[in-house]
Design a protein around this motif. Structure first.
Motif, PDB file in Angstrom:
ATOM      1  N   GLU A  17      17.605  11.242  19.412  1.00 39.24           N
ATOM      2  CA  GLU A  17      17.355  12.658  20.042  1.00 39.24           C
ATOM      3  C   GLU A  17      16.211  13.181  19.439  1.00 39.24           C
ATOM      4  N   GLY A  18      15.649  13.004  18.192  1.00 43.32           N
ATOM      5  CA  GLY A  18      14.609  13.451  17.678  1.00 43.32           C
ATOM      6  C   GLY A  18      14.990  14.172  16.332  1.00 43.32           C
ATOM      7  N   THR A  19      13.791  14.742  15.795  1.00 45.75           N
ATOM      8  CA  THR A  19      13.948  15.367  14.398  1.00 45.75           C
ATOM      9  C   THR A  19      13.261  16.794  14.388  1.00 45.75           C
ATOM     10  N   THR A  20      13.763  17.623  13.727  1.00 51.93           N
ATOM     11  CA  THR A  20      13.357  18.825  13.296  1.00 51.93           C
ATOM     12  C   THR A  20      13.291  19.136  11.829  1.00 51.93           C
ATOM     13  N   VAL A  21      12.027  19.368  11.236  1.00 53.99           N
ATOM     14  CA  VAL A  21      11.625  19.531   9.961  1.00 53.99           C
ATOM     15  C   VAL A  21      11.400  20.961   9.649  1.00 53.99           C
ATOM     16  N   THR A  22      12.176  21.539   9.027  1.00 53.42           N
ATOM     17  CA  THR A  22      11.770  23.260   8.637  1.00 53.42           C
ATOM     18  C   THR A  22      11.114  23.393   7.415  1.00 53.42           C
ATOM     19  N   LEU A  23      10.052  23.872   7.396  1.00 55.81           N
ATOM     20  CA  LEU A  23       9.427  24.484   5.917  1.00 55.81           C
ATOM     21  C   LEU A  23       9.572  26.105   5.799  1.00 55.81           C
ATOM     22  N   ARG A  24      10.059  26.584   4.844  1.00 50.99           N
ATOM     23  CA  ARG A  24      10.356  27.842   4.761  1.00 50.99           C
ATOM     24  C   ARG A  24       9.436  28.358   3.527  1.00 50.99           C
ATOM     25  N   LEU A  25       9.005  29.225   3.679  1.00 53.28           N
ATOM     26  CA  LEU A  25       7.921  29.847   2.554  1.00 53.28           C
ATOM     27  C   LEU A  25       8.392  31.381   2.428  1.00 53.28           C
ATOM     28  N   PRO A  26       8.999  31.905   1.116  1.00 53.25           N
ATOM     29  CA  PRO A  26       9.501  33.225   0.865  1.00 53.25           C
ATOM     30  C   PRO A  26       8.661  34.134   1.444  1.00 53.25           C
ATOM     31  N   ALA A  27       9.202  35.413   1.621  1.00 50.22           N
ATOM     32  CA  ALA A  27       8.636  36.409   2.339  1.00 50.22           C
ATOM     33  C   ALA A  27       7.414  37.261   1.374  1.00 50.22           C
ATOM     34  N   TYR A  28       7.422  36.808   0.286  1.00 46.72           N
ATOM     35  CA  TYR A  28       6.507  37.546  -0.748  1.00 46.72           C
ATOM     36  C   TYR A  28       5.203  36.877  -0.536  1.00 46.72           C
ATOM     37  N   ARG A  29       5.236  35.730   0.185  1.00 47.18           N
ATOM     38  CA  ARG A  29       3.674  35.081   0.595  1.00 47.18           C
ATOM     39  C   ARG A  29       3.386  35.501   1.943  1.00 47.18           C
ATOM     40  N   ILE A  30       3.847  36.425   2.718  1.00 48.91           N
ATOM     41  CA  ILE A  30       3.337  37.135   3.768  1.00 48.91           C
ATOM     42  C   ILE A  30       2.352  38.202   3.262  1.00 48.91           C
ATOM     43  N   VAL A  31       1.175  38.240   3.792  1.00 48.21           N
ATOM     44  CA  VAL A  31       0.131  39.194   3.431  1.00 48.21           C
ATOM     45  C   VAL A  31       0.147  40.184   4.414  1.00 48.21           C
ATOM     46  N   ALA A  32       0.102  41.463   3.875  1.00 49.50           N
ATOM     47  CA  ALA A  32       0.265  42.444   4.722  1.00 49.50           C
ATOM     48  C   ALA A  32      -1.096  42.771   5.535  1.00 49.50           C
TER      49      ALA A  32
END
Length: 331
Positions: free
Chosen positions: A302-317
């Motif tokens: 059926e396929g593959t999904t790989v999810t990379l999550r980086l924490p919210a503090y890495r979001i630049v305003a």
């Protein structure tokens, strides 16, 4: 009256006077002393009984403590041996990677010269084809060596991030350049989906690019001709920054997912390609180095999904939002 009766009669007044009182006191004293001695003997017996009951417990506790101390000593020894082995492994891999990369770079360089006929025509065209094979094989081997060295550095704690603010458009353009050629050659459609207002990211650009290239290259490798590979991206304060590499390739059985994420783990599937077992573990290690996580979901066929999550503090305003918040704070 007889002589004996006269003696008793003469002794009785004495007995019924102060002598009786004295006798009673003597008997009472004897009884008191007897009772006191009996109580002392009883207390001594009770104390000895209590000590006798505690002795096995104390001995058992001492045995437990000795066993615990021995277990802790053995655990410390095992940890020390594991640490020394890990240091030796890292030193060996670093040395071997250097010793292998130097000649490989020369082989790749000379192969490119022959392939491009930089010093003039080589006469027979097949030699140029062989040079191409040598160059591609050398680059593949060099990539494996680089992955081993990178993974070794991350595991040993010697890898540090060179963080900067990354514009999403620049990040995706760099990833596209590195993966698009492989997708085209494999006959796989590569696409990128993300909102135009995706914020900038605070991360190590080279390492983040490496993670995404590994994920997409892996997806292309295990997706048959005519398949699709897509990189989706979004960011929220709740979920942080999320990248999803989605393909409709051969997939992985659920029970084999831990194996796919392990170092040198190779999953036996229907694909004609077999990876080195380094791409996903390296991507996972680099994600964790950024404080993030890497999750793999897949179904066989059926396929593959790989999810990379980086924490919210890495979001630049965004500059506008940051300026507005500063003005609000000043007001």
């Amino acid at each position: 009256m007889t002589e004996g009766g006269a003696a008793v009669s003469s002794f009785w007044p004495v007995l019924t006077g102060g002598g009786l009182v004295l006798l009673i006191l003597l008997v009472g004293l004897l009884v008191f002393l007897s009772l006191r001695q009996a109580r002392q003997i009883g207390e001594l017996a009770l104390r000895q009984a209590q000590l006798g009951a505690k002795a096995p417990v104390d001995a058992f506790t001492q045995t437990q403590n000795k066993q615990l101390e021995e277990s802790l000593r053995q655990a410390r020894e095992r940890a020390s041996r594991a640490d020394r082995a890990n240091q030796a492994k890292s030193a060996f891999l670093t040395m071997m990677s250097h010793e292998l990369r130097t000649p490989l770079s020369a082989i790749i360089g000379f192969a490119e010269m022959i392939e491009q006929q930089a010093l003039g025509p080589i006469g027979i065209g097949r030699y140029s084809d062989y040079a191409t094979d040598i160059r591609q094989s050398g680059q593949h081997l060099l990539g494996i060596i680089n992955d081993i060295l990178d993974l070794s550095k991350v595991e040993s704690g010697r890898e540090s991030l060179q963080e900067d603010d990354i514009a999403p458009a620049m990040l995706f353009d760099g990833v596209r350049i590195l993966v698009e050629g492989r997708a085209t050659e494999a006959g796989v459609t590569l696409s990128f989906e993300h909102s135009e207002d995706l914020p900038a990211i605070r991360a190590d650009q080279r390492r983040l690019t490496q993670i995404l290239v590994n994920l997409l290259s892996n997806a292309v490798k295990f997706t048959p001709e005519g398949g699709r590979v897509c990189l989706k991206s979004w960011a929220t304060e709740g979920s942080g920054i999320v990248f999803q590499a989605i393909d409709n390739g051969v997939g992985i059985a659920r029970e084999n997912i831990p194996l796919a994420l392990s170092v040198f783990g190779q999953v036996d599937n229907d694909s004609q390609h077999q990876g080195t077992g380094l791409g996903l573990p390296l991507a996972k290690a680099l994600a964790e180095l950024h404080g993030g996580t890497l999750d793999l979901q897949s179904e066989l066929g059926e396929g593959t999904t790989v999810t990379l999550r980086l924490p919210a503090y890495r979001i630049v305003a965004e500059p506008a939002a940051e300026e507005a918040s500063l003005q609000q704070a000043a007001g």
